[in-house]
Design a protein around this motif. Structure first.
Motif, mmCIF file in Angstrom:
data_model
loop_
_atom_site.group_PDB
_atom_site.id
_atom_site.type_symbol
_atom_site.label_atom_id
_atom_site.label_comp_id
_atom_site.label_asym_id
_atom_site.label_seq_id
_atom_site.Cartn_x
_atom_site.Cartn_y
_atom_site.Cartn_z
ATOM 1 N N ILE A 1 10.454 14.040 -15.408
ATOM 2 C CA ILE A 1 11.004 12.686 -15.250
ATOM 3 C C ILE A 1 11.755 12.363 -16.545
ATOM 4 O O ILE A 1 11.150 12.084 -17.579
ATOM 5 N N GLU A 2 13.076 12.433 -16.486
ATOM 6 C CA GLU A 2 13.897 12.130 -17.668
ATOM 7 C C GLU A 2 14.408 10.698 -17.532
ATOM 8 O O GLU A 2 15.178 10.403 -16.618
ATOM 9 N N PHE B 1 19.811 4.336 -20.975
ATOM 10 C CA PHE B 1 19.815 2.864 -21.000
ATOM 11 C C PHE B 1 18.413 2.264 -20.806
ATOM 12 O O PHE B 1 18.230 1.065 -20.913
ATOM 13 N N LEU B 2 17.417 3.110 -20.534
ATOM 14 C CA LEU B 2 16.039 2.605 -20.387
ATOM 15 C C LEU B 2 15.209 2.831 -21.655
ATOM 16 O O LEU B 2 14.021 2.541 -21.691
ATOM 17 N N VAL C 1 9.371 6.945 -24.532
ATOM 18 C CA VAL C 1 9.555 8.406 -24.575
ATOM 19 C C VAL C 1 10.810 8.790 -23.780
ATOM 20 O O VAL C 1 11.293 8.019 -22.960
ATOM 21 N N GLU C 2 11.326 9.992 -24.071
ATOM 22 C CA GLU C 2 12.543 10.431 -23.375
ATOM 23 C C GLU C 2 12.246 10.950 -21.980
ATOM 24 O O GLU C 2 13.051 10.825 -21.065
ATOM 25 N N MET D 1 11.278 1.004 -11.304
ATOM 26 C CA MET D 1 10.634 2.273 -10.943
ATOM 27 C C MET D 1 10.247 3.078 -12.188
ATOM 28 O O MET D 1 9.160 3.657 -12.260
ATOM 29 N N ALA D 2 11.148 3.089 -13.185
ATOM 30 C CA ALA D 2 10.860 3.845 -14.419
ATOM 31 C C ALA D 2 9.637 3.260 -15.125
ATOM 32 O O ALA D 2 8.758 4.004 -15.577
#
Lengths: 328, 200
Positions: free
Chosen positions: A81-82, A86-87, A93-94, A179-180
């Protein structure tokens, strides 16, 4: 590419796992049959078949579990999951990877049944008790097959999360922020949490041990032979230590993961406290099991304890709460 | 000696009943939570705080009884039976007075503070193999296990009742947890612990 590899692994798990669980079901029917026949006729050859069936089922459970481990490794290797650039202010974390515990969703009942099967192999002193446990295991395996088959739709919630992430990411949907955030929280505080890797398995191993305690308590009431009481107590001690430690280590996790949620006196927590105090009562009462009719009270208590264990397990599915899958 | 045995038997029965009652409080909590959860937003209303306070107030009297019946607050391992009963009645009396004056949490905090002190003394005496301390069961490992278990339980309850907002809450929690688990292992498997210590 990574998503397609994950999907291929998921399909492959179903292909290799489905025959294993089907064989478990079929052999468990035989296990149940030989158990009942032995309980009725007490012929040693039936018992011998029953033990062979139990060994075969245990090996099959372990084989299926190895397949599940492989699948979880595939999820770790293929799904990355990258988080978009912009988040970055929202997510510290990346990227994240799923380190999914082997006892969630439909896998938890499978894990419990597998450990129970292993434990039954350690009960060798009483053929009638092993036969009774054979009936219990047979029913358990049938429930696993029809209600909690981990190979039919592997990890449906995880699958939904992964699928939604990739589809939202590729479509440029604005819901990606929400969602992120949700996915980062789920991965950090749930899937990849140390507690999730220790808290549930300890409880399931305890539950497996306590199945034998309950069965031995039933036999204690029927046969009135102190050896059953001794077996019940032996497995209760091991189960109680794991139950206590497993429950307690869930606490710091709850404090950390649910700091903004209302979880104090949640039904599952109330149920767990109820189960724990009842098992404490059982072990306390057992100190005087040899005195008067205390053995009887202790045996009844052992059965009530197991009923409370089942009730606590089912609370996830019947009462709303932070541990639950049902909502009002 | 037989009299003391009967007394302990009574305490065990009482403990079992109190534990059972705590189980019933939990069942009530589950049923009431389920009833309240008919409104999905109920946890954001004053009903939630009321529910938590109600559950705590139902539990605390049984906790006091449990602590007394377990022989945690009454130092049955240190004192003669008549002094022991007087000590128990005194402790319970002060707890009740404090409860009426300052609330159940203060009363419970008082009894827990006394118990922690008593259990620490019992632990030190047990480690020193003092003959002042009397036990049900024979064997150093079992006795040590019993003391560790009781001390761990007291620390855990004390921590939950009094130190929930304290920065050391989690550290105290781990201390109590380790004592309870070590106590369980020592009490349940003294033979194995003994043989392990002899290997060294």
């Amino acid at each position: 590419m990574a998503f397609s590899e994950y999907l291929a692994a998921r399909d492959f798990l179903s292909i290799i796992g489905q025959p294993v669980i089907t064989y478990i079901l079929l052999v468990s029917f035989l296990q149940g049959f030989f158990s009942i026949i032995y309980l009725l006729k007490h012929k040693d050859n039936y018992y011998s078949y029953l033990v062979k069936c139990t060994y075969i089922i245990t090996y099959l459970y372990v084989l299926g579990f190895l397949f599940l481990i492989w699948f979880h490794l595939q999820i770790y290797n293929t799904v990355l999951i990258e988080y978009p650039e912009f988040l970055r202010q929202l997510i510290p974390v990346e990227s994240s990877r799923f380190i999914i515990p082997l006892w969630i969703e439909s896998e938890k009942l499978y894990f419990w049944a597998m450990v129970a099967s292993v434990f039954v192999l350690t009960v060798q002193r009483r053929k009638d008790l092993v036969s009774f446990l054979g009936v219990v295991l047979s029913i358990f395996s049938t429930i696993v097959y029809f209600l909690s088959n981990p190979f039919k739709e592997p990890l449906p919630i995880v699958h939904n999360e992964i699928t939604m992430w990739y589809s939202t990411l590729s479509s440029g949907d604005g819901r990606i922020f929400e969602m992120a955030g949700n996915l980062f929280g789920r991965i950090t505080f749930y899937y990849d949490s140390t507690y999730m890797w220790t808290h549930p398995p300890m409880l399931f191993i305890a539950y497996a041990s306590l199945i034998i305690t309950a069965a031995a308590c039933v036999y204690m009431l029927v046969k009135r032979d102190p050896v059953y009481d001794e077996i019940a107590y032996r497995y209760a001690k091991a189960g109680y230590i794991l139950l206590t430690f497993g429950m307690l280590i869930g606490y710091p996790w709850a404090v950390e993961a649910w700091k903004d949620s209302a979880w104090w006196w949640d039904p599952k927590i109330s149920g767990s406290i109820m189960m724990w105090v009842l098992y404490t009562a059982y072990l306390h009462a057992h100190i005087y099991a040899g005195r008067g009719k205390m053995w009887k009270a202790t045996a009844y208590l052992g059965i009530i304890c197991f009923a409370s264990l089942l009730f606590t397990y089912l609370l996830t599915y019947i009462v709303p709460g932070i541990h639950s899958v049902v909502q009002p | 000696m037989k009299y003391l045995k009967n007394y302990d038997y009574g305490l065990i029965i009482l403990t079992t009943l109190v534990l059972f009652a705590i189980g019933l409080v939990c069942v009530y909590g589950i049923a009431y939570y389920n009833y309240l959860a008919a409104n999905p937003q109920w946890q954001y209303t004053p009903l939630y705080i009321q529910y938590i306070n109600n559950m705590n107030s139902f539990l605390y009297p049984f906790l006091v009884l449990l602590l007394i019946s377990l022989g945690l607050c009454i130092p049955k391992r240190l004192l003669e039976q008549d002094i022991l009963i007087k000590f128990g009645v005194l402790a319970l009396g002060v707890t009740i007075i404090l409860t009426f004056l300052s609330g159940i949490e203060t009363g419970l905090g008082f009894i827990l503070a006394i118990m922690t002190g008593v259990q620490c003394i019992v632990l030190i005496l047990t480690i020193k193999k003092s003959k002042t301390v009397r036990f049900e069961k024979e064997g150093y490992i079992v006795r040590l296990g019993s003391v560790l278990l009781h001390l761990g339980v007291v620390i855990l309850i004390f921590n939950f009742v009094t130190f929930r907002e304290n920065p050391f809450h989690i550290s105290i929690f781990w201390t109590g947890t380790l004592l309870v688990i070590a106590g369980n292992i020592f009490s349940f498997y003294p033979g194995r612990i003994n043989s392990l210590s002899q290997l060294k």
